[in-house]
Design a protein around this motif. Structure first.
Motif, PDB file in Angstrom:
ATOM      1  N   CYS A   1       6.901   1.317  -5.965  1.00 27.13           N
ATOM      2  CA  CYS A   1       5.549   0.751  -5.902  1.00 27.13           C
ATOM      3  C   CYS A   1       5.478  -0.575  -6.657  1.00 27.13           C
ATOM      4  O   CYS A   1       6.096  -0.742  -7.712  1.00 27.13           O
ATOM      5  CB  CYS A   1       4.531   1.724  -6.498  1.00 27.13           C
ATOM      6  N   TRP A   2       4.693  -1.504  -6.099  1.00 26.03           N
ATOM      7  CA  TRP A   2       4.374  -2.749  -6.791  1.00 26.03           C
ATOM      8  C   TRP A   2       2.865  -2.941  -6.772  1.00 26.03           C
ATOM      9  O   TRP A   2       2.194  -2.672  -5.770  1.00 26.03           O
ATOM     10  CB  TRP A   2       5.033  -3.951  -6.116  1.00 26.03           C
ATOM     11  N   TRP A   3       2.301  -3.378  -7.916  1.00 24.05           N
ATOM     12  CA  TRP A   3       0.881  -3.680  -7.967  1.00 24.05           C
ATOM     13  C   TRP A   3       0.682  -4.993  -8.734  1.00 24.05           C
ATOM     14  O   TRP A   3       1.597  -5.483  -9.407  1.00 24.05           O
ATOM     15  CB  TRP A   3       0.099  -2.545  -8.624  1.00 24.05           C
ATOM     16  N   SER A   4      -0.485  -5.559  -8.591  1.00 23.46           N
ATOM     17  CA  SER A   4      -0.779  -6.885  -9.153  1.00 23.46           C
ATOM     18  C   SER A   4      -0.418  -6.953 -10.637  1.00 23.46           C
ATOM     19  O   SER A   4      -0.783  -6.067 -11.409  1.00 23.46           O
ATOM     20  CB  SER A   4      -2.269  -7.216  -8.975  1.00 23.46           C
ATOM     21  N   GLY A   5       0.322  -8.027 -10.997  1.00 21.63           N
ATOM     22  CA  GLY A   5       0.708  -8.246 -12.386  1.00 21.63           C
ATOM     23  C   GLY A   5       2.066  -7.683 -12.747  1.00 21.63           C
ATOM     24  O   GLY A   5       2.559  -7.943 -13.848  1.00 21.63           O
TER      25      GLY A   5
ATOM     26  N   LEU B   1       9.698  -1.325  -0.885  1.00 26.34           N
ATOM     27  CA  LEU B   1       8.640  -1.607  -1.850  1.00 26.34           C
ATOM     28  C   LEU B   1       7.272  -1.473  -1.171  1.00 26.34           C
ATOM     29  O   LEU B   1       7.028  -2.094  -0.134  1.00 26.34           O
ATOM     30  CB  LEU B   1       8.792  -3.020  -2.418  1.00 26.34           C
ATOM     31  N   VAL B   2       6.399  -0.640  -1.751  1.00 28.17           N
ATOM     32  CA  VAL B   2       5.034  -0.466  -1.251  1.00 28.17           C
ATOM     33  C   VAL B   2       4.100  -1.307  -2.113  1.00 28.17           C
ATOM     34  O   VAL B   2       4.051  -1.138  -3.335  1.00 28.17           O
ATOM     35  CB  VAL B   2       4.605   1.016  -1.272  1.00 28.17           C
ATOM     36  N   ILE B   3       3.357  -2.222  -1.466  1.00 27.28           N
ATOM     37  CA  ILE B   3       2.575  -3.238  -2.173  1.00 27.28           C
ATOM     38  C   ILE B   3       1.092  -2.879  -2.177  1.00 27.28           C
ATOM     39  O   ILE B   3       0.537  -2.447  -1.164  1.00 27.28           O
ATOM     40  CB  ILE B   3       2.763  -4.611  -1.487  1.00 27.28           C
ATOM     41  N   SER B   4       0.446  -3.075  -3.334  1.00 24.71           N
ATOM     42  CA  SER B   4      -1.012  -2.949  -3.409  1.00 24.71           C
ATOM     43  C   SER B   4      -1.502  -3.671  -4.657  1.00 24.71           C
ATOM     44  O   SER B   4      -0.705  -4.149  -5.464  1.00 24.71           O
ATOM     45  CB  SER B   4      -1.450  -1.485  -3.439  1.00 24.71           C
ATOM     46  N   ASN B   5      -2.821  -3.753  -4.811  1.00 21.01           N
ATOM     47  CA  ASN B   5      -3.381  -4.429  -5.988  1.00 21.01           C
ATOM     48  C   ASN B   5      -3.490  -3.491  -7.182  1.00 21.01           C
ATOM     49  O   ASN B   5      -3.647  -3.940  -8.304  1.00 21.01           O
ATOM     50  CB  ASN B   5      -4.750  -5.024  -5.661  1.00 21.01           C
ATOM     51  N   LEU B   6      -3.418  -2.173  -6.937  1.00 26.42           N
ATOM     52  CA  LEU B   6      -3.472  -1.195  -8.015  1.00 26.42           C
ATOM     53  C   LEU B   6      -2.358  -0.176  -7.851  1.00 26.42           C
ATOM     54  O   LEU B   6      -1.976   0.179  -6.723  1.00 26.42           O
ATOM     55  CB  LEU B   6      -4.812  -0.457  -8.024  1.00 26.42           C
ATOM     56  N   ARG B   7      -1.879   0.329  -8.962  1.00 27.10           N
ATOM     57  CA  ARG B   7      -0.819   1.341  -8.925  1.00 27.10           C
ATOM     58  C   ARG B   7      -1.284   2.580  -8.172  1.00 27.10           C
ATOM     59  O   ARG B   7      -0.541   3.155  -7.372  1.00 27.10           O
ATOM     60  CB  ARG B   7      -0.429   1.705 -10.357  1.00 27.10           C
ATOM     61  N   GLU B   8      -2.562   2.990  -8.432  1.00 23.43           N
ATOM     62  CA  GLU B   8      -3.070   4.212  -7.797  1.00 23.43           C
ATOM     63  C   GLU B   8      -3.123   4.083  -6.275  1.00 23.43           C
ATOM     64  O   GLU B   8      -2.823   5.024  -5.542  1.00 23.43           O
ATOM     65  CB  GLU B   8      -4.474   4.535  -8.326  1.00 23.43           C
ATOM     66  N   ILE B   9      -3.498   2.881  -5.790  1.00 24.95           N
ATOM     67  CA  ILE B   9      -3.605   2.681  -4.339  1.00 24.95           C
ATOM     68  C   ILE B   9      -2.219   2.686  -3.707  1.00 24.95           C
ATOM     69  O   ILE B   9      -2.012   3.259  -2.629  1.00 24.95           O
ATOM     70  CB  ILE B   9      -4.343   1.367  -4.036  1.00 24.95           C
ATOM     71  N   ALA B  10      -1.265   2.051  -4.370  1.00 25.72           N
ATOM     72  CA  ALA B  10       0.108   2.051  -3.848  1.00 25.72           C
ATOM     73  C   ALA B  10       0.654   3.471  -3.765  1.00 25.72           C
ATOM     74  O   ALA B  10       1.283   3.859  -2.770  1.00 25.72           O
ATOM     75  CB  ALA B  10       0.998   1.185  -4.731  1.00 25.72           C
ATOM     76  N   GLN B  11       0.407   4.274  -4.789  1.00 24.96           N
ATOM     77  CA  GLN B  11       0.894   5.649  -4.802  1.00 24.96           C
ATOM     78  C   GLN B  11       0.211   6.472  -3.714  1.00 24.96           C
ATOM     79  O   GLN B  11       0.838   7.355  -3.110  1.00 24.96           O
ATOM     80  CB  GLN B  11       0.654   6.277  -6.178  1.00 24.96           C
ATOM     81  N   GLU B  12      -1.071   6.209  -3.456  1.00 27.27           N
ATOM     82  CA  GLU B  12      -1.769   6.908  -2.365  1.00 27.27           C
ATOM     83  C   GLU B  12      -1.068   6.667  -1.032  1.00 27.27           C
ATOM     84  O   GLU B  12      -0.906   7.585  -0.219  1.00 27.27           O
ATOM     85  CB  GLU B  12      -3.223   6.416  -2.268  1.00 27.27           C
ATOM     86  N   SER B  13      -0.665   5.445  -0.786  1.00 27.93           N
ATOM     87  CA  SER B  13       0.028   5.109   0.464  1.00 27.93           C
ATOM     88  C   SER B  13       1.362   5.829   0.563  1.00 27.93           C
ATOM     89  O   SER B  13       1.735   6.348   1.620  1.00 27.93           O
ATOM     90  CB  SER B  13       0.217   3.592   0.561  1.00 27.93           C
ATOM     91  N   VAL B  14       2.088   5.856  -0.541  1.00 31.50           N
ATOM     92  CA  VAL B  14       3.377   6.567  -0.562  1.00 31.50           C
ATOM     93  C   VAL B  14       3.164   8.050  -0.266  1.00 31.50           C
ATOM     94  O   VAL B  14       3.885   8.650   0.547  1.00 31.50           O
ATOM     95  CB  VAL B  14       4.075   6.379  -1.926  1.00 31.50           C
ATOM     96  N   ASP B  15       2.171   8.656  -0.932  1.00 27.47           N
ATOM     97  CA  ASP B  15       1.901  10.085  -0.726  1.00 27.47           C
ATOM     98  C   ASP B  15       1.561  10.371   0.731  1.00 27.47           C
ATOM     99  O   ASP B  15       2.012  11.376   1.308  1.00 27.47           O
ATOM    100  CB  ASP B  15       0.745  10.542  -1.623  1.00 27.47           C
ATOM    101  N   ALA B  16       0.765   9.497   1.360  1.00 26.11           N
ATOM    102  CA  ALA B  16       0.367   9.703   2.752  1.00 26.11           C
ATOM    103  C   ALA B  16       1.573   9.648   3.678  1.00 26.11           C
ATOM    104  O   ALA B  16       1.705  10.463   4.600  1.00 26.11           O
ATOM    105  CB  ALA B  16      -0.667   8.661   3.164  1.00 26.11           C
ATOM    106  N   LEU B  17       2.468   8.703   3.443  1.00 20.04           N
ATOM    107  CA  LEU B  17       3.672   8.592   4.268  1.00 20.04           C
ATOM    108  C   LEU B  17       4.593   9.793   4.082  1.00 20.04           C
ATOM    109  O   LEU B  17       5.112  10.358   5.056  1.00 20.04           O
ATOM    110  CB  LEU B  17       4.415   7.298   3.926  1.00 20.04           C
ATOM    111  N   GLN B  18       4.793  10.214   2.836  1.00 24.44           N
ATOM    112  CA  GLN B  18       5.682  11.344   2.573  1.00 24.44           C
ATOM    113  C   GLN B  18       5.119  12.647   3.123  1.00 24.44           C
ATOM    114  O   GLN B  18       5.851  13.463   3.676  1.00 24.44           O
ATOM    115  CB  GLN B  18       5.941  11.466   1.074  1.00 24.44           C
ATOM    116  N   GLN B  19       3.807  12.839   2.973  1.00 24.51           N
ATOM    117  CA  GLN B  19       3.201  14.062   3.495  1.00 24.51           C
ATOM    118  C   GLN B  19       3.308  14.130   5.012  1.00 24.51           C
ATOM    119  O   GLN B  19       3.306  15.215   5.590  1.00 24.51           O
ATOM    120  CB  GLN B  19       1.735  14.135   3.063  1.00 24.51           C
ATOM    121  N   GLY B  20       3.393  12.959   5.647  1.00 24.88           N
ATOM    122  CA  GLY B  20       3.539  12.939   7.103  1.00 24.88           C
ATOM    123  C   GLY B  20       4.971  13.083   7.567  1.00 24.88           C
ATOM    124  O   GLY B  20       5.232  13.034   8.773  1.00 24.88           O
TER     125      GLY B  20
END
Length: 692
Positions: free
Chosen positions: A125-129, A97-116
């Motif tokens: 992904c998990w985001w606030s709420g 589970l990748v945690i962030s306060n916004l869905r877009e920010i969590a997805q950015e982190s996932v994309d960065a890890l996968q691209q690497g």
């Protein structure tokens, strides 16, 4: 003490805000003030910032609401690689589970890890709420915001907050006109985190293929070739960019390549320079231009202390990439100064005077002297001023323009010189910098200087003499560093005689003078101007008939190039599907000015035909004009030609017939020298009615 410019970060989270502020303050905090606004903290600044950086596009609307009208840059942020070795140890196929306060920010982190290349695990992904069943996950990843998640996990890995990319840091330096050398300091600080992580991965995973793949991920954002080795000259790692530069495959040792040996021997002769600005000791050589397999590269060698040992880092940048980076910076600077649109290449005119004017302006551009541009309205004075700025040493600085004819005296003073807090009712808190301060390090363009009130002329004289300004409502002088370019369409020397313009200001302004050429003095090039500009708009060539060009060349063009461009815009919309522009395609105001028929004249062609059949002299006049085509002839020549043919017409009668023909668009009458000639419509009419 002079107030430093202010940079503000706008983020959703205060932890992220504080982190970004610290990262910039540590490098350039002695040059600019750095503050921020976080949505969860709602901390308002005590003054309006000069630049706003948002942590992502999801903050743009928030920034626009909190700081309206302030220039804004959306940050590009990257993972630092912190705790990445723990991520690599997660068993293959595990759901994480990748945690962030916004869905877009969590997805950015996932994309960065996968691209690497970190693709051995499954990301959710998990985001606030958002509600989930935490029992499904043994592992959770959080880029510095793990405190936002209310759930507990067996393994919670903090990836660290995402930092500003070097690209965004360069944009900040460019905006505030700071030395780009600070980007090297930021880059080396930023790079050391990657090198630390890379070394930990090597120690954890050894020289496995997985290790090499993830090293590439860590250094991927830099875009340069990276080679690292220890004190014994053993190869630690290199990224894919370096292998491509040296033409070395994965199974070859890059340190053994002839090209690297040659470069290494060059650097062995160069001393390393200690960098005391960094918390971690680092030394580096100067940049050296080297040739690798036929490509020019800029290379730097650095020494970093890691765990008590020295590690050497070689960084390679393609010279072509640096050139493009420089062009990109110029484009960024232009975007910060949207008024800078023109260069000398945009100035029309190939006649000797125009070419000499451009050459002289280029010489003036290289100086720091004040320039005065004199010329009629619409002759391109601001275009010339922008071109001078673009070609000057100040081209990376701002270009700020003001039209002194369009403002009241009180408004001009506050706009030019700014005002302090409480200077007048409605003055904003903290005051406001004027255009002279805004133009610091660049050029200020004073358009219509001849219309400046005498009280403003006195203040401008002080600026030119002392290079200081004083804000309205303040007594503190503020030093400025600007180049002044002024322009006017008024006769300043005549205005001096009548007391409308100060002679001392005139002689301060008139250091280097240029005079633009009115369009009516460039008649030979009007056809080229029209066809080229119309072709640009329509994306295809459109010709002008001989009659239309004759009329336009004979026109006085009181609005000069501005009027010409307006005409072309008109033709672009009204003649979009035509292949040729004729006189009747021109706007009515121009036809009326030239004495040509307009669309409102409605006598039919049938009536004209009857008139021609009933009136022999009218046919004979048309015949004389037809035989003279395309040359124009005067009334005297027409009368003598008719007399030789035995046709006697009085001068008054001829004038009457000519006016009838002109009213119906059959002939065009120019100056005395040009005479009269049949239009395309007149030629068609003569062939149809008089040659039967």
């Amino acid at each position: 003490m002079e107030q430093k410019p202010l940079l503000a970060f706008v983020t959703l989270n205060s932890v992220v805000n504080d982190y970004l502020c610290r990262s910039v303050k540590s490098i350039i905090g002695h040059l600019i003030d750095v503050g921020g606004y976080a949505q969860d903290r709602k901390n308002f600044l005590d003054r309006s910032p000069d630049l706003v950086i948002t942590s992502g596009p999801y903050c743009d609307s928030l920034a626009a609401r909190i700081f309206p009208g302030v220039h804004r840059i959306t940050a590009f942020r990257v993972l630092t690689g912190e705790k990445l070795e723990q991520v690599l140890e997660i068993p293959t196929g595990t759901r994480v589970l990748v945690i962030s306060n916004l869905r877009e920010i969590a997805q950015e982190s996932v994309d960065a890890l996968q691209q690497g290349g970190v693709n051995h695990i499954i990301y959710d992904c998990w985001w606030s709420g958002m509600e989930i069943d935490p029992s499904q996950y043994d592992y959770a990843l959080a880029p510095g915001v793990q405190h936002l998640c209310p759930y507990t996990f067996k393994h919670l890995i903090n990836l660290g907050l995402k930092s500003l990319s070097v690209r965004t840091f360069v944009e900040i330096l460019s905006f505030f006109h700071l030395d780009l050398g600070y980007a090297d300091i930021y880059e080396n600080t930023h790079l050391k985190t990657h090198v630390d992580t890379c070394s930990k991965i090597i120690r954890t995973l050894g020289e496995s293929e997985e290790s090499r793949r993830n090293q590439s991920f860590i250094l991927n954002e830099l875009g340069e070739g990276i080679i690292s080795m220890d004190d014994s000259r053993s190869h630690l790692f290199c990224n894919q960019s370096a292998r491509k530069m040296f033409g070395v495959s994965e199974d070859q040792d890059i340190l053994s390549s002839p090209a690297f040996k040659r470069i290494s021997s060059m650097f062995d002769k160069q001393p390393l320079k200690e960098n005391s600005n960094l918390q971690n000791p680092l030394a580096h050589t100067s940049d050296v231009l080297v040739n690798i397999l036929g490509r020019d590269m800029l290379c730097r060698k650095s020494m970093i202390h890691l765990d008590g040992k020295r590690q050497y880092l070689y960084m390679f940048r393609a010279a072509e990439q640096i050139r493009k980076w420089g062009e990109s910076l110029q484009q960024k600077q232009r975007s910060l100064n949207p008024t800078v649109r023109y260069t000398f290449d945009d100035i029309w005119g190939n006649n000797p005077y125009s070419l000499r004017l451009k050459e002289r302006a280029k010489i003036f551009a290289a100086t720091e002297q004040t320039v005065l541009i004199v010329g009629e309205s619409g002759t391109g004075k601001e275009m010339l001023a922008q071109s001078i700025h673009h070609a000057s040493p100040r081209s990376n600085g701002p270009f700020v323009g003001i039209n002194l004819a369009s403002m009241s005296q009180s408004l001009i003073e506050s706009e030019l010189f700014g005002y302090s807090e409480g200077a007048f009712t409605g003055a904003q808190k903290g005051g406001k910098a004027g255009l002279f301060e805004t133009a610091h390090g660049g050029t200020i363009f004073l358009d219509e200087i001849g219309d400046a009130p005498l009280s403003i002329q006195v203040l401008l004289l002080r600026v030119l003499e002392e290079r200081v300004i004083t804000r309205v409502g303040s007594c503190r002088p503020v030093p400025i560093n600007v180049r002044i370019v002024a322009a006017t369409n008024r006769p300043l020397q005549e205005m001096i005689k009548t007391g409308q313009f100060r002679s001392d200001l005139y002689y301060r302004l008139n250091v280097l003078s240029l005079c633009t050429l009115p369009l009516r003095e460039m008649r030979d090039e009007i056809k080229d101007f029209l066809t080229e500009y119309l072709c640009r708009l329509c994306n295809r060539p459109i010709a002008f008939s001989t009659d239309a060009i004759r009329m336009l060349e004979d026109y006085s063009w009181p609005g000069n190039f501005r009027e010409l461009k307006n005409l072309v815009e008109y033709l672009h919309y009204t003649c979009e599907n035509k292949s040729q522009i004729n006189p009747d395609d021109l706007p009515e105001y121009l036809l009326q000015e030239m004495g040509a028929p307009t669309l409102s004249q409605t006598q039919s062609m049938v009536e004209l035909e009857h008139l021609c059949l009933e009136t022999s002299p009218l046919r004979d006049i048309l015949k004389v004009l037809y035989e003279a085509s395309p040359r124009g002839i005067g009334r005297g020549t027409i009368l003598s030609t008719l007399d030789l043919s035995g046709i006697h017409v009085s001068e008054g009668k001829l004038k009457h017939y000519m006016e009838q023909l002109k009213d119906q668009g059959l002939i065009y009458s120019g100056t005395t020298k040009q005479g009269s000639f049949l239009t395309a419509k007149g030629i068609d009419f003569f062939k149809a009615c008089c040659l039967q």
